[in-house]
Motif scaffolding. Structure first.
Motif, mmCIF file in Angstrom:
data_model
loop_
_atom_site.group_PDB
_atom_site.id
_atom_site.type_symbol
_atom_site.label_atom_id
_atom_site.label_comp_id
_atom_site.label_asym_id
_atom_site.label_seq_id
_atom_site.Cartn_x
_atom_site.Cartn_y
_atom_site.Cartn_z
ATOM 1 N N GLN A 30 0.805 -1.212 0.000
ATOM 2 C CA GLN A 30 0.000 0.000 0.000
ATOM 3 C C GLN A 30 0.844 1.271 0.000
ATOM 4 O OE1 GLN A 30 -2.383 -0.522 3.523
ATOM 5 N NE2 GLN A 30 -3.970 -1.655 2.431
ATOM 6 N N TYR A 31 2.138 1.127 0.004
ATOM 7 C CA TYR A 31 3.006 2.289 0.198
ATOM 8 C C TYR A 31 3.978 2.518 -0.947
ATOM 9 C CZ TYR A 31 1.498 2.986 4.980
ATOM 10 O OH TYR A 31 0.761 3.266 6.090
ATOM 11 N N ALA A 32 4.290 3.782 -1.140
ATOM 12 C CA ALA A 32 5.431 4.177 -1.946
ATOM 13 C C ALA A 32 6.612 4.397 -1.012
ATOM 14 C CB ALA A 32 5.138 5.458 -2.716
ATOM 15 N N ILE A 33 7.785 4.061 -1.493
ATOM 16 C CA ILE A 33 9.018 4.324 -0.756
ATOM 17 C C ILE A 33 9.870 5.283 -1.575
ATOM 18 C CG2 ILE A 33 11.121 3.368 0.247
ATOM 19 C CD1 ILE A 33 8.627 2.468 1.710
ATOM 20 N N GLY A 34 10.261 6.359 -0.949
ATOM 21 C CA GLY A 34 11.100 7.341 -1.611
ATOM 22 C C GLY A 34 12.488 7.375 -1.014
ATOM 23 N N TRP A 35 13.444 7.761 -1.850
ATOM 24 C CA TRP A 35 14.808 8.002 -1.385
ATOM 25 C C TRP A 35 15.100 9.494 -1.495
ATOM 26 C CZ3 TRP A 35 17.974 4.853 1.184
ATOM 27 C CH2 TRP A 35 17.751 3.461 1.104
ATOM 28 N N PHE A 36 15.654 10.028 -0.457
ATOM 29 C CA PHE A 36 16.033 11.431 -0.391
ATOM 30 C C PHE A 36 17.497 11.511 0.037
ATOM 31 C CE2 PHE A 36 11.877 13.568 -0.557
ATOM 32 C CZ PHE A 36 11.053 12.473 -0.439
ATOM 33 N N ARG A 37 18.088 12.667 -0.212
ATOM 34 C CA ARG A 37 19.448 12.873 0.295
ATOM 35 C C ARG A 37 19.609 14.320 0.722
ATOM 36 N NH1 ARG A 37 22.941 12.187 -5.346
ATOM 37 N NH2 ARG A 37 22.333 14.187 -6.317
ATOM 38 N N GLN A 38 20.516 14.509 1.656
ATOM 39 C CA GLN A 38 20.781 15.860 2.157
ATOM 40 C C GLN A 38 22.275 16.021 2.336
ATOM 41 O OE1 GLN A 38 18.585 16.920 5.695
ATOM 42 N NE2 GLN A 38 18.800 19.088 5.235
ATOM 43 N N ARG A 44 17.047 18.948 1.880
ATOM 44 C CA ARG A 44 16.812 17.550 1.544
ATOM 45 C C ARG A 44 16.103 17.481 0.186
ATOM 46 N NH1 ARG A 44 14.728 13.674 6.294
ATOM 47 N NH2 ARG A 44 16.465 14.876 7.220
ATOM 48 N N GLU A 45 16.613 16.643 -0.700
ATOM 49 C CA GLU A 45 16.038 16.530 -2.025
ATOM 50 C C GLU A 45 15.580 15.097 -2.307
ATOM 51 O OE1 GLU A 45 18.651 17.021 -5.386
ATOM 52 O OE2 GLU A 45 20.374 16.125 -4.348
ATOM 53 N N GLY A 46 14.443 14.987 -2.976
ATOM 54 C CA GLY A 46 13.959 13.683 -3.385
ATOM 55 C C GLY A 46 14.659 13.243 -4.654
ATOM 56 N N ILE A 47 15.205 12.027 -4.657
ATOM 57 C CA ILE A 47 15.951 11.563 -5.813
ATOM 58 C C ILE A 47 15.313 10.372 -6.506
ATOM 59 C CG2 ILE A 47 18.164 12.505 -5.058
ATOM 60 C CD1 ILE A 47 18.884 9.645 -4.113
ATOM 61 N N SER A 48 14.509 9.606 -5.803
ATOM 62 C CA SER A 48 13.874 8.464 -6.438
ATOM 63 C C SER A 48 12.713 7.973 -5.588
ATOM 64 C CB SER A 48 14.886 7.328 -6.648
ATOM 65 O OG SER A 48 14.346 6.301 -7.465
ATOM 66 N N CYS A 49 11.807 7.266 -6.245
ATOM 67 C CA CYS A 49 10.603 6.786 -5.574
ATOM 68 C C CYS A 49 10.089 5.573 -6.329
ATOM 69 C CB CYS A 49 9.568 7.913 -5.577
ATOM 70 S SG CYS A 49 7.897 7.450 -5.067
ATOM 71 N N TYR A 93 18.233 9.127 2.974
ATOM 72 C CA TYR A 93 17.090 8.724 3.777
ATOM 73 C C TYR A 93 16.068 8.002 2.909
ATOM 74 C CZ TYR A 93 18.771 12.427 6.926
ATOM 75 O OH TYR A 93 19.528 13.219 7.748
ATOM 76 N N CYS A 94 15.392 7.004 3.480
ATOM 77 C CA CYS A 94 14.203 6.490 2.822
ATOM 78 C C CYS A 94 12.989 6.916 3.642
ATOM 79 C CB CYS A 94 14.248 4.974 2.640
ATOM 80 S SG CYS A 94 14.286 3.964 4.122
ATOM 81 N N ALA A 95 11.855 6.993 2.961
ATOM 82 C CA ALA A 95 10.627 7.455 3.585
ATOM 83 C C ALA A 95 9.440 6.764 2.919
ATOM 84 C CB ALA A 95 10.511 8.968 3.449
ATOM 85 N N SER A 96 8.328 6.701 3.641
ATOM 86 C CA SER A 96 7.147 6.017 3.125
ATOM 87 C C SER A 96 5.983 6.978 2.962
ATOM 88 C CB SER A 96 6.751 4.873 4.070
ATOM 89 O OG SER A 96 6.378 5.371 5.335
ATOM 90 N N ASP A 103 4.653 8.952 -10.035
ATOM 91 C CA ASP A 103 4.771 9.694 -11.298
ATOM 92 C C ASP A 103 3.983 10.992 -11.250
ATOM 93 O OD1 ASP A 103 2.443 7.554 -13.182
ATOM 94 O OD2 ASP A 103 2.265 8.604 -11.260
ATOM 95 N N ARG A 104 3.848 11.553 -10.084
ATOM 96 C CA ARG A 104 3.157 12.822 -9.902
ATOM 97 C C ARG A 104 4.180 13.919 -9.614
ATOM 98 N NH1 ARG A 104 -0.098 9.615 -11.482
ATOM 99 N NH2 ARG A 104 -2.205 9.307 -10.687
ATOM 100 N N PRO A 105 3.823 15.175 -9.874
ATOM 101 C CA PRO A 105 4.780 16.282 -9.624
ATOM 102 C C PRO A 105 5.196 16.387 -8.164
ATOM 103 C CG PRO A 105 3.001 17.009 -11.052
ATOM 104 C CD PRO A 105 2.614 15.647 -10.559
ATOM 105 N N TYR A 106 4.338 15.903 -7.250
ATOM 106 C CA TYR A 106 4.639 16.022 -5.827
ATOM 107 C C TYR A 106 5.357 14.808 -5.257
ATOM 108 C CZ TYR A 106 0.285 13.347 -5.907
ATOM 109 O OH TYR A 106 -0.678 12.423 -6.185
ATOM 110 N N SER A 107 5.642 13.821 -6.078
ATOM 111 C CA SER A 107 6.177 12.551 -5.571
ATOM 112 C C SER A 107 7.557 12.689 -4.938
ATOM 113 C CB SER A 107 6.243 11.514 -6.693
ATOM 114 O OG SER A 107 4.950 11.237 -7.197
ATOM 115 N N ASN A 108 8.250 13.782 -5.191
ATOM 116 C CA ASN A 108 9.567 13.980 -4.589
ATOM 117 C C ASN A 108 9.549 15.043 -3.504
ATOM 118 O OD1 ASN A 108 9.123 16.107 -6.359
ATOM 119 N ND2 ASN A 108 11.294 16.378 -6.799
ATOM 120 N N HIS A 109 8.361 15.400 -3.013
ATOM 121 C CA HIS A 109 8.260 16.413 -1.972
ATOM 122 C C HIS A 109 8.293 15.757 -0.602
ATOM 123 C CE1 HIS A 109 6.122 19.515 -4.799
ATOM 124 N NE2 HIS A 109 7.264 19.061 -5.278
#
Length: 126
Positions: A30-38, A44-49, A93-96, A103-109
């Protein structure tokens, strides 16, 4: 919810690392997992999801064609990082995010992600 990153470390430019994000306490599908880095002094920037719900993915331009995100569809998401550059040096960092397509414009926020791991250092030397 608990997210635990592993696989970080130090590598020379041009090398590779694979980060893992192990999730517990959630229904993984049920979740997306994103990778961020700082990086020091930077936001902190979103780099992948990757969305475990619909399979959609996202890559920031800075990592596209070098990094690959994947999921074992059980409890772990991986970030394969190739052709690493000194500018990739950061805490990763990873986040859920619940039921979020990647594939949305906000997916890296950062604001759309509810739970975060503790972070892991990646250092790339020239």
């Amino acid at each position: 919810v608990q997210l635990v990153e592993s696989g970080g470390g130090s590598v020379q430019a041009g090398g590779s690392l694979r980060l893992s994000c192990a999730a517990s306490g959630i229904t993984f599908a049920q979740y997306a997992i994103g990778w961020f880095r700082q990086a020091p002094g930077k936001e902190r920037e979103g780099i992948s999801c990757i969305s475990n719900h619909d399979g959609s993915t996202y890559y920031a331009d800075a990592v596209k064609d070098r990094f690959t995100i994947s999921s074992d569809n059980q409890n772990t998401v991986y970030l394969q990082m190739n052709i690493l550059k000194p500018e990739d040096t950061a805490v990763y960092y990873c986040a859920s995010a619940f039921y979020m397509p990647c594939d949305r414009p906000y997916s890296n926020h950062t604001k759309v992600y509810g739970s975060w791991g503790q972070g892991i250092q990646v250092t790339v030397s020239s």
